[in-house]
Design a protein around this motif. Structure first.
Motif, PDB file in Angstrom:
ATOM      1  N   VAL A  52      -8.803   4.351  -4.468  1.00  0.00           N
ATOM      2  CA  VAL A  52      -9.752   3.965  -2.678  1.00  0.00           C
ATOM      3  C   VAL A  52     -10.301   2.717  -3.991  1.00  0.00           C
ATOM      4  CG1 VAL A  52     -11.436   4.175  -1.716  1.00  0.00           C
ATOM      5  CG2 VAL A  52     -10.189   5.659  -2.422  1.00  0.00           C
ATOM      6  N   ASN A  53     -10.102   1.408  -3.264  1.00  0.00           N
ATOM      7  CA  ASN A  53     -11.284   0.446  -3.701  1.00  0.00           C
ATOM      8  C   ASN A  53     -12.669   0.334  -2.338  1.00  0.00           C
ATOM      9  OD1 ASN A  53      -9.221  -0.896  -5.899  1.00  0.00           O
ATOM     10  ND2 ASN A  53      -7.975  -1.318  -3.916  1.00  0.00           N
ATOM     11  N   ARG A  54     -13.570   0.586  -3.294  1.00  0.00           N
ATOM     12  CA  ARG A  54     -15.084   0.089  -2.020  1.00  0.00           C
ATOM     13  C   ARG A  54     -16.071  -0.918  -2.462  1.00  0.00           C
ATOM     14  NH1 ARG A  54     -17.404   6.053  -1.761  1.00  0.00           N
ATOM     15  NH2 ARG A  54     -19.957   5.252  -0.757  1.00  0.00           N
ATOM     16  N   VAL A  55     -15.840  -1.443  -1.635  1.00  0.00           N
ATOM     17  CA  VAL A  55     -16.923  -2.685  -1.223  1.00  0.00           C
ATOM     18  C   VAL A  55     -18.256  -2.477  -0.908  1.00  0.00           C
ATOM     19  CG1 VAL A  55     -18.032  -5.180  -0.557  1.00  0.00           C
ATOM     20  CG2 VAL A  55     -15.371  -4.595  -1.305  1.00  0.00           C
ATOM     21  N   GLY A  56     -19.363  -2.327  -2.128  1.00  0.00           N
ATOM     22  CA  GLY A  56     -20.115  -1.862  -1.061  1.00  0.00           C
ATOM     23  C   GLY A  56     -21.048  -0.720  -1.791  1.00  0.00           C
ATOM     24  N   THR A  57     -21.971   0.140  -1.387  1.00  0.00           N
ATOM     25  CA  THR A  57     -22.781   1.100  -2.088  1.00  0.00           C
ATOM     26  C   THR A  57     -23.041   2.783  -0.844  1.00  0.00           C
ATOM     27  OG1 THR A  57     -24.931   0.710  -2.311  1.00  0.00           O
ATOM     28  CG2 THR A  57     -24.382   0.195  -3.848  1.00  0.00           C
ATOM     29  N   ALA A  58     -22.771   2.603  -0.021  1.00  0.00           N
ATOM     30  CA  ALA A  58     -23.147   3.182   1.630  1.00  0.00           C
ATOM     31  C   ALA A  58     -22.640   4.544   1.391  1.00  0.00           C
ATOM     32  CB  ALA A  58     -23.269   3.183   2.796  1.00  0.00           C
ATOM     33  N   PRO A  59     -22.899   5.915   1.555  1.00  0.00           N
ATOM     34  CA  PRO A  59     -22.277   6.567   1.248  1.00  0.00           C
ATOM     35  C   PRO A  59     -20.693   7.104   2.063  1.00  0.00           C
ATOM     36  CG  PRO A  59     -24.180   6.878   2.869  1.00  0.00           C
ATOM     37  CD  PRO A  59     -24.427   5.597   2.239  1.00  0.00           C
ATOM     38  N   LEU A  60     -19.978   7.969   1.789  1.00  0.00           N
ATOM     39  CA  LEU A  60     -18.843   7.309   2.054  1.00  0.00           C
ATOM     40  C   LEU A  60     -18.631   7.444   4.037  1.00  0.00           C
ATOM     41  CD1 LEU A  60     -15.692   7.790   1.489  1.00  0.00           C
ATOM     42  CD2 LEU A  60     -14.756   9.640   1.257  1.00  0.00           C
ATOM     43  N   SER A  61     -19.244   8.582   4.652  1.00  0.00           N
ATOM     44  CA  SER A  61     -19.242   8.417   6.197  1.00  0.00           C
ATOM     45  C   SER A  61     -19.168   7.405   6.598  1.00  0.00           C
ATOM     46  CB  SER A  61     -20.416   9.335   6.473  1.00  0.00           C
ATOM     47  OG  SER A  61     -21.682   8.807   5.969  1.00  0.00           O
ATOM     48  N   ILE A  65     -12.348   1.793   6.983  1.00  0.00           N
ATOM     49  CA  ILE A  65     -10.836   1.023   6.417  1.00  0.00           C
ATOM     50  C   ILE A  65     -11.197  -0.265   6.869  1.00  0.00           C
ATOM     51  CG2 ILE A  65      -8.770   1.445   6.065  1.00  0.00           C
ATOM     52  CD1 ILE A  65      -8.934   4.257   6.568  1.00  0.00           C
ATOM     53  N   GLY A  66     -10.825  -0.982   5.767  1.00  0.00           N
ATOM     54  CA  GLY A  66     -10.212  -2.370   5.547  1.00  0.00           C
ATOM     55  C   GLY A  66      -9.180  -2.819   5.647  1.00  0.00           C
ATOM     56  N   ALA A  67      -8.265  -2.126   4.809  1.00  0.00           N
ATOM     57  CA  ALA A  67      -6.585  -2.165   4.710  1.00  0.00           C
ATOM     58  C   ALA A  67      -6.128  -1.072   4.376  1.00  0.00           C
ATOM     59  CB  ALA A  67      -6.222  -3.672   4.147  1.00  0.00           C
ATOM     60  N   THR A  88      18.704   9.762  -7.265  1.00  0.00           N
ATOM     61  CA  THR A  88      17.701   8.887  -8.038  1.00  0.00           C
ATOM     62  C   THR A  88      16.502  10.236  -7.031  1.00  0.00           C
ATOM     63  OG1 THR A  88      18.258   7.022  -7.901  1.00  0.00           O
ATOM     64  CG2 THR A  88      16.705   7.008  -7.506  1.00  0.00           C
ATOM     65  N   ALA A  89      15.026  10.005  -7.416  1.00  0.00           N
ATOM     66  CA  ALA A  89      14.401  11.128  -7.607  1.00  0.00           C
ATOM     67  C   ALA A  89      13.099  10.192  -7.683  1.00  0.00           C
ATOM     68  CB  ALA A  89      14.303  12.206  -7.659  1.00  0.00           C
ATOM     69  N   VAL A  90      12.703  10.134  -6.387  1.00  0.00           N
ATOM     70  CA  VAL A  90      10.436   9.370  -5.725  1.00  0.00           C
ATOM     71  C   VAL A  90      10.131  10.582  -6.717  1.00  0.00           C
ATOM     72  CG1 VAL A  90       9.147   8.824  -4.911  1.00  0.00           C
ATOM     73  CG2 VAL A  90      11.563   8.427  -4.221  1.00  0.00           C
ATOM     74  N   ILE A  91       9.201  10.356  -8.334  1.00  0.00           N
ATOM     75  CA  ILE A  91       8.560  10.247  -9.062  1.00  0.00           C
ATOM     76  C   ILE A  91       6.971  10.555  -8.827  1.00  0.00           C
ATOM     77  CG2 ILE A  91       7.733  11.142 -11.166  1.00  0.00           C
ATOM     78  CD1 ILE A  91      10.403  12.073 -10.628  1.00  0.00           C
ATOM     79  N   SER A  92       6.417   9.408  -8.506  1.00  0.00           N
ATOM     80  CA  SER A  92       5.040   8.961  -7.517  1.00  0.00           C
ATOM     81  C   SER A  92       5.120   8.282  -6.798  1.00  0.00           C
ATOM     82  CB  SER A  92       3.945   9.158  -8.635  1.00  0.00           C
ATOM     83  OG  SER A  92       4.755   8.106 -10.102  1.00  0.00           O
ATOM     84  N   LYS A  93       4.515   8.351  -5.603  1.00  0.00           N
ATOM     85  CA  LYS A  93       3.948   6.664  -5.068  1.00  0.00           C
ATOM     86  C   LYS A  93       2.389   6.256  -5.345  1.00  0.00           C
ATOM     87  CE  LYS A  93       5.810   9.890  -1.017  1.00  0.00           C
ATOM     88  NZ  LYS A  93       6.546  10.608  -0.150  1.00  0.00           N
ATOM     89  N   THR A  94       2.457   5.581  -4.805  1.00  0.00           N
ATOM     90  CA  THR A  94       0.557   5.055  -4.751  1.00  0.00           C
ATOM     91  C   THR A  94       0.426   3.878  -3.848  1.00  0.00           C
ATOM     92  OG1 THR A  94       0.594   5.223  -7.070  1.00  0.00           O
ATOM     93  CG2 THR A  94      -0.666   3.956  -6.154  1.00  0.00           C
ATOM     94  N   VAL A  95      -1.103   4.081  -3.256  1.00  0.00           N
ATOM     95  CA  VAL A  95      -1.089   3.875  -2.286  1.00  0.00           C
ATOM     96  C   VAL A  95      -2.615   3.329  -2.744  1.00  0.00           C
ATOM     97  CG1 VAL A  95      -1.793   6.091  -0.747  1.00  0.00           C
ATOM     98  CG2 VAL A  95      -1.456   3.191   0.391  1.00  0.00           C
ATOM     99  N   TYR A  96      -3.372   2.269  -2.356  1.00  0.00           N
ATOM    100  CA  TYR A  96      -4.527   1.920  -2.272  1.00  0.00           C
ATOM    101  C   TYR A  96      -4.850   1.666  -0.844  1.00  0.00           C
ATOM    102  CZ  TYR A  96      -2.794   0.015  -6.392  1.00  0.00           C
ATOM    103  OH  TYR A  96      -2.265  -0.068  -7.617  1.00  0.00           O
ATOM    104  N   VAL A  97      -6.553   2.510  -0.305  1.00  0.00           N
ATOM    105  CA  VAL A  97      -6.982   1.816   0.665  1.00  0.00           C
ATOM    106  C   VAL A  97      -8.084   1.092   0.034  1.00  0.00           C
ATOM    107  CG1 VAL A  97      -8.567   3.820   2.591  1.00  0.00           C
ATOM    108  CG2 VAL A  97      -6.101   4.197   1.601  1.00  0.00           C
ATOM    109  N   ASP A  98      -8.383   0.277   1.319  1.00  0.00           N
ATOM    110  CA  ASP A  98      -9.976  -0.388   0.822  1.00  0.00           C
ATOM    111  C   ASP A  98     -11.106  -0.200   2.020  1.00  0.00           C
ATOM    112  OD1 ASP A  98      -7.656  -2.154  -0.861  1.00  0.00           O
ATOM    113  OD2 ASP A  98      -7.244  -3.452   0.355  1.00  0.00           O
TER     114      ASP A  98
END
Length: 101
Positions: A52-61, A65-67, A88-98
């Motif tokens: 999670v890439n977070r801009v601001g200090t407000a609570p999560l609620s 979501i920007g992207a 071939t096996a996928v070991i891990s996959k990452t996603v970024y939530v802005d």
């Protein structure tokens, strides 16, 4: 309405997994602060490591979501025994939530 939104999130996450980076870029991002935790939990349930890439200090609620962006995918190719075909096996996959809070 809530079931439709959950279905949309799950369908988007599945499309991201099957289409790779292109799927993440084109997946619909739900709007509204209540969907932040639903989206993150849905992505985790689909096997993604969520950063999670977070801009601001407000609570999560109070965040929206920007992207949702693709991250690194780790795979392993192995034959098991000499002479076997490679798999071939996928070991891990990452996603970024802005988030904007």
């Amino acid at each position: 309405m809530r079931n439709l939104l959950s279905t949309t999130i799950v369908a988007g996450a599945l499309a991201m997994g099957s289409l790779g980076a292109a799927g993440l870029a084109t997946a619909a991002v739900p709007a509204g602060p209540s969907n932040v935790t639903t989206t993150i939990n849905g992505l985790k349930a689909d096997g993604f490591d969520v950063i999670v890439n977070r801009v601001g200090t407000a609570p999560l609620s109070a965040c929206s979501i920007g992207a949702v962006r693709p991250g690194h995918q780790v795979t392993r190719t192995d034959s098991g025994f000499p002479g076997d075909s490679l798999t071939t096996a996928v070991i891990s996959k990452t996603v970024y939530v802005d988030l904007t809070c």
